[in-house]
Structure formats: structure tokens, C-alpha cells
Design a protein around this motif. Structure first.
Motif, short mmCIF file in Angstrom:
data_model
loop_
_atom_site.label_atom_id
_atom_site.label_comp_id
_atom_site.label_asym_id
_atom_site.label_seq_id
_atom_site.Cartn_x
_atom_site.Cartn_y
_atom_site.Cartn_z
N ASP A 6 1.75 -10.46 -56.09
CA ASP A 6 1.76 -9.41 -55.08
C ASP A 6 0.32 -9.09 -54.70
O ASP A 6 -0.52 -8.82 -55.59
N LEU A 7 0.02 -9.10 -53.40
CA LEU A 7 -1.33 -8.82 -52.94
C LEU A 7 -1.50 -7.38 -52.52
O LEU A 7 -2.62 -6.89 -52.44
N GLY A 8 -0.41 -6.70 -52.22
CA GLY A 8 -0.49 -5.30 -51.82
C GLY A 8 0.75 -4.86 -51.07
O GLY A 8 1.55 -5.69 -50.64
N GLU A 9 0.90 -3.55 -50.94
CA GLU A 9 2.00 -2.95 -50.17
C GLU A 9 1.40 -2.13 -49.04
O GLU A 9 0.42 -1.41 -49.25
N PHE A 10 2.02 -2.24 -47.87
CA PHE A 10 1.46 -1.65 -46.66
C PHE A 10 2.56 -0.94 -45.87
O PHE A 10 3.71 -1.31 -45.93
N TRP A 11 2.16 0.06 -45.09
CA TRP A 11 3.11 0.77 -44.24
C TRP A 11 3.41 -0.02 -42.97
O TRP A 11 4.36 0.27 -42.27
N SER A 12 2.61 -1.02 -42.68
CA SER A 12 2.83 -1.80 -41.47
C SER A 12 2.93 -3.29 -41.82
O SER A 12 2.17 -3.80 -42.66
#
Length: 87
Positions: free
Chosen positions: A69-75
Motif C-alpha cells: 500500500d502506497l497511501g490512501e487518498f480522498w481523491s
């Protein structure tokens, strides 16, 4: 947060000029494919309490044989940018 567990949502709309396309891989999961046809990662939709959706950028790590997982984003655009620019 939980992975969306309902009929497969349609692929998120990405901004014009993103130079990638999305291909369905599973429920709430899409392969991110660059304009040369290479898979650069995956985009996963996650349901958030209160009805929102976050997008997780994931990439396959060959040496370990697992996804990272590289990250979680709102967009969705931000998650795709993470995959595009993090190569």
C-alpha cells in the motif's frame, strides 16, 4: 475503513490528461494502466464511516510477491498520481 462490499462501483472518473486508464480487476479494485499499456499499480475504493470513499494506491512488489500500500487518498486522481509519479 472497509473495502466496499456491494455491487462493483463504476470506475472513478479521472481528470482529463491523466494519461492512464482504469480496468476492472475486482469489486472496488481497478488496474491503473499507463498510455504504453503497462500496469503501474492498482486503485482500491474503501468505504469510510459516514458514507465517504477513500482510494488506496497499491503496487505489486515482485521480490516479496505481495502488494504494498502506497497511501490512501480522498481523491482517485491523487491516488493515481501517487502511482504515476512514484515509479
Amino acid at each position: 475503513m472497509t473495502i466496499i462490499d456491494r455491487p462493483a462501483p463504476s470506475a472513478p472518473r479521472l481528470r482529463r490528461g491523466s494519461h492512464v486508464r482504469l480496468a476492472a480487476a475486482a469489486t472496488a479494485l481497478w488496474r491503473v494502466i499507463d498510455d504504453r499499456g503497462r500496469i503501474i499499480g492498482h486503485l482500491e475504493a474503501l468505504a469510510v464511516d459516514g458514507g465517504g470513499t477513500r482510494f488506496r494506491a497499491r503496487r505489486f512488489h515482485t521480490a516479496s510477491g505481495a502488494f504494498r500500500d502506497l497511501g490512501e487518498f480522498w481523491s482517485a486522481d491523487d491516488a493515481v498520481d501517487c502511482l504515476r509519479l512514484g515509479r
